[in-house]
Enzyme design. Structure first.
Site, PDB file in Angstrom:
ATOM      1  N   LYS A   1       0.846  -1.191   0.000  1.00 59.28           N
ATOM      2  CA  LYS A   1       0.000   0.000   0.000  1.00 59.28           C
ATOM      3  C   LYS A   1       0.881   1.241   0.000  1.00 59.28           C
ATOM      4  CE  LYS A   1      -3.906   2.017   2.591  1.00 59.28           C
ATOM      5  NZ  LYS A   1      -4.722   1.940   3.837  1.00 59.28           N
TER       6      LYS A   1
ATOM      7  N   SER B   1      -9.698   2.104   2.777  1.00 57.09           N
ATOM      8  CA  SER B   1      -8.773   2.791   1.905  1.00 57.09           C
ATOM      9  C   SER B   1      -7.770   1.889   1.198  1.00 57.09           C
ATOM     10  CB  SER B   1      -7.989   3.824   2.714  1.00 57.09           C
ATOM     11  OG  SER B   1      -7.174   3.169   3.687  1.00 57.09           O
TER      12      SER B   1
ATOM     13  N   SER C   1     -10.165  -0.091   7.032  1.00 57.39           N
ATOM     14  CA  SER C   1      -9.543   0.068   5.713  1.00 57.39           C
ATOM     15  C   SER C   1      -8.856  -1.173   5.166  1.00 57.39           C
ATOM     16  CB  SER C   1      -8.522   1.210   5.753  1.00 57.39           C
ATOM     17  OG  SER C   1      -9.173   2.450   5.653  1.00 57.39           O
TER      18      SER C   1
END
Lengths: 323, 493
Positions: free
Chosen positions: B78, B158, B182
């Site tokens: 990420k 996210s 997330s």
């Protein structure tokens, strides 16, 4: 006793409280491993944490805590076994995180007392409200480029103690005596070198005037006084200024002022309306600081002899002996 | 080579150990897959060259008999993790072009375990979002589509890019971060396993901060076993993070015994929400049956402060974010938009650098910390947060794990809910309570919606008892037997 000041319309009492920022003697900064030596080339003593890089986290330097606790003990102050680091939020280019890590509601050291020495062997006790640990900012340099300011982060993150007095002083002389004594204590303890020229000890003065016996007047804070001489000059100037304003029918507005040592005057820096809302809140990157009583006791036992004790023992030794 | 793409992380590990294929072969497969799914917009930066070099180094280590727990496994990172020499943006314009000279602890742990980096995945800006729509680098597409409907769906957020690349079989695992859901919510939306460990299990050092008291890294994988393997490589005490727990990392994979007989599984009555789709409720009931059939004892519990979790979260997280994001000021790195004065420079930089959702949260956070509002908002929220944690503490007296749905719906279409922040925030209604309490949670794909989209069930565990969490999740996974896959045929590179 401090004498009263004479104005056009009568006598005034001067009321002074001091906030002293003392750089803690430690090899490393408060929350990073970077060195703290004075005089290095700009931006040579800056870790990723000090530069506020993304994802960086503070780790508390135990030595800074030890020095703060020792100082608190030397001020006969209450040591708070539980204290909290809080973020003080405001923007400034030489403050890379966008906040200063400080202590707000729960400082490491609470109420204490300093005995100050006045002329003719008089002494007076000045109460200390608190001592807390916080990070220093970096330095902005404005004279190297016509349009740009330069930033030196060597000092960013250096450990400071902020020592806040009660408004117990009544003259510039007493304020000077307070700083002199505090500096002596810090030097005896070894927690700060007390070098005001290098900026390792700096002073803010809260100054107000009132009619004798009245409530406290509105205060102005004079920032960053870096010598005892300037402290006295700034207080005397500010007291006279405030008396003039009031006697001419004006009112004092709470504000932050700067002392211009060239002109020998203080001038307004920002008013209360422009004051920052610092939005203090506990720093979620740091755990509460919890100390053992045994740790505090051990530091107390190791404290060197302090100036007042030394003076007292010298007096004892020189007292005439009845034969 | 296409069948390598369909392996699980554990199978790939075992295949390399057996000499069936090399790390270089495996990595080439996934570099090719990365190209094949580029339409998803799941990566901000691809690091194929680095992946090849890391894979070659892995094969060399293996030849020497020195093999780490993740050796040769291609993973995606990420783009909230700082990676030395590779751009780290947090999905924000304000950090575009920022190349950190340091490596986050979690990613360093992965490289030390031998993992191979495929690239940095797209995310909601500063991890603020549940749809991946707030990224400066554009939205990520969910590889899944509704039956008979070509609408592009969100992968959740996210950690949407990470979820999408795993679901599209373009990585064997990915790192995510979870602040209020997330990892778990995008896991549920894409039919993969998303795991948030206990707060303090993984170091936050080098992860771009959103809300420091909530942020936690975790693995996103195909299976629970893969999740256990990957968390083992990511976790561990870090002296550089004062909130990281001084605990040894257990062998999480060994906890997957498949046996939950006698375990007490709590079912919180407050997780029955008004207007929750019937199929979510039905799936939850099915999950309860699976647990019972596996020999667990089902216990009805109450978590009475659950309804306050979302409003509490939307005070605490923005408050911390408003302070954490103050460092993006244009002075030292990232975007700078000049102005006549310093104040102008700040305003221009932050005005241009942050997107609407980030600005909204900075405003909320600044407000709730302001003089005169602090007590009514921030302080009260902290007190409620303690009550929410207290609810769970009470529950652990009676149960060993808690089973809930992960999300109140399946994935929605790109653009939906964009004009209604509250509707968007409701995505995290089942994940936020465990975040506020710092508890580990895992989303396991458990079934398909009527429209053919994956749905997840969440297991919440005791603090630092990820082993029980994995054990329960493993049984849930076996019972669900979820083997549906998205149709990738329409994707191009």
């Amino acid at each position: 006793m401090a004498e009263l000041l004479k104005g056009q319309t009568g006598e005034w009492e001067l009321v002074i409280g001091l906030e002293v920022h003392a750089q803690i003697v430690a090899k490393a900064k408060l929350f990073s491993g970077a060195s703290t030596e004075f005089g290095a080339e700009p931006n040579q003593q800056v870790s990723l944490v000090d530069a506020g890089m993304p994802g960086m986290l503070p780790v508390l330097n135990d030595e800074a805590v030890r020095q703060a606790v020792r100082t608190g003990l030397a001020l006969n102050a209450k040591i708070n076994l539980h204290s909290i680091f809080a973020r003080k939020n405001f923007f400034y280019p030489d403050m890379p995180q966008g906040y200063q890590i400080s202590q707000y509601e729960l400082p490491v050291v609470g109420e204490g007392e300093i005995e100050i020495d006045l002329p003719d062997d008089a002494v007076k006790n000045v109460r200390v409200e608190r001592l807390h640990i916080e990070q220093d900012a970096g330095k902005s340099i404005h004279d190297q480029h016509p349009a740009k300011s330069m930033i030196d982060l060597n000092r960013s993150g250096v450990a400071l103690m902020e020592i806040v007095s009660h408004p117990d002083m009544r003259s510039a002389e007493e304020a000077a005596a307070y700083v002199t004594k505090l500096r002596a204590i810090l030097r005896y303890v070894g927690s700060c070198d007390g070098n005001m020229q290098e900026g390792s000890m700096r002073c803010d003065a809260n100054v107000s005037v009132r009619r004798p016996g009245d409530e406290l007047g509105t205060r102005c804070e004079i920032k960053n006084l870096n010598s005892i001489r300037f402290l006295r000059q700034a207080i005397d100037f500010e007291a006279a200024r405030q008396i003039d304003v009031i006697e001419e029918g004006g009112t004092i507005t709470q504000e932050t002022r700067l002392y211009d040592s060239d002109k020998g005057e203080t001038r307004s820096m920002r008013s209360k309306e422009d004051a920052h809302d610092y939005r203090y809140f506990p720093d979620p990157d740091l755990l509460p600081l919890d100390l053992d009583q045994a740790y505090v006791d051990a530091l107390k036992a190791e404290l060197p002899e302090l100036p007042d004790a030394k003076k007292a023992s010298l007096r004892r030794r020189t007292r005439p002996v009845a034969l | 080579m296409t069948d390598l793409r369909n392996l699980t992380l554990a199978q790939a590990r075992d295949g390399m150990a057996a000499g069936d294929f090399t790390a270089v072969e495996l990595t080439e497969t996934f570099i090719e897959a990365t190209g094949a799914v580029r339409d998803l917009n799941a990566y901000i930066v691809e690091t194929a060259d680095q992946a090849r070099a890391m894979a070659a180094a892995s094969d060399a280590r293996r030849a020497q008999g020195q093999v780490g727990a993740m050796d040769g496994i291609p993973v995606a990172i990420k783009d909230l993790f700082c990676t030395k020499g590779v751009q780290a943006t947090a999905g924000s314009h304000i950090l575009e072009g920022f190349v950190p000279p340091y490596e986050s602890t979690v990613t360093q742990n992965l490289w030390d375990a031998g993992a191979v980096m495929l690239g940095k995945t797209n995310l909601d800006e500063f991890a603020m979002g549940s749809s991946n729509m707030t990224s400066y680098f554009g939205p990520v597409a969910n590889p899944w589509k509704r039956k008979g409907d070509d609408a592009v769906l969100v992968p959740g957020g996210s950690s949407g890019g990470s979820a999408a690349v795993v679901a599209a079989r373009a990585a064997l695992g990915a790192t995510g971060t979870d602040t209020g859901g997330s990892i778990r919510q995008p896991g549920a939306f894409t039919g993969i396993v998303g795991m948030k460990p206990t707060y303090g299990r993984c170091s936050r050092w080098g992860i771009i901060a959103f809300a420091s008291s909530l942020d936690q890294a975790g693995p996103m994988t195909h299976t629970v076993r893969d999740s256990a393997i990957m968390l083992g490589a990511m976790a561990g005490h870090d002296p550089k993070d004062s909130t990281s727990m001084k605990l040894d990392v257990p062998d999480f994979e060994a906890a997957l015994t498949g046996d939950i007989r006698g375990l007490r599984i709590g079912i919180p009555k407050e997780y029955v929400m008004d207007g929750m789709p019937a199929e979510i409720d039905a799936l939850w009931k099915t999950g309860i049956d699976w647990m019972r059939q596996a020999g667990a004892e089902i216990v009805d519990i109450s978590l009475p402060h659950t309804k306050y979790a979302l409003p509490t979260y939307y005070i605490v997280a923005p408050a911390e974010a408003s302070s954490n994001l103050a460092r993006y000021d244009g002075v030292r790195y990232g975007l700078r938009v000049d102005g006549d004065t310093m104040q102008d420079m700040y305003e221009n930089t932050r005005g241009a650098g942050f997107g609407a959702e980030v600005k909204r949260r900075i405003l909320i956070g600044t407000y709730v910390l302001s003089a005169g509002y602090y007590d009514a908002y921030y302080l009260k929220a902290q007190k409620v947060r303690a009550r929410i944690a207290g609810d769970f503490n009470d529950a652990w007296e009676k149960v060993d794990a808690i089973l809930t749905p992960t999300t109140p719906s399946a994935a929605f279409a790109q653009g939906d809910k964009m004009d209604d922040p509250i509707a968007m925030y409701l995505n995290d209604i089942f994940t936020v309570p465990a975040s506020l309490a710092g508890l580990p949670g895992i989303s396991v794909p458990a079934g398909l919606s009527a429209e053919g989209l994956p749905l997840g069930l969440q297991v919440i565990g005791r603090p630092y008892d990820e082993e029980t969490l994995f054990r329960v999740a493993g049984v849930l996974e076996d019972a669900a037997g979820f083997d549906a896959k998205p149709d990738l045929s329409g994707l191009g590179g």
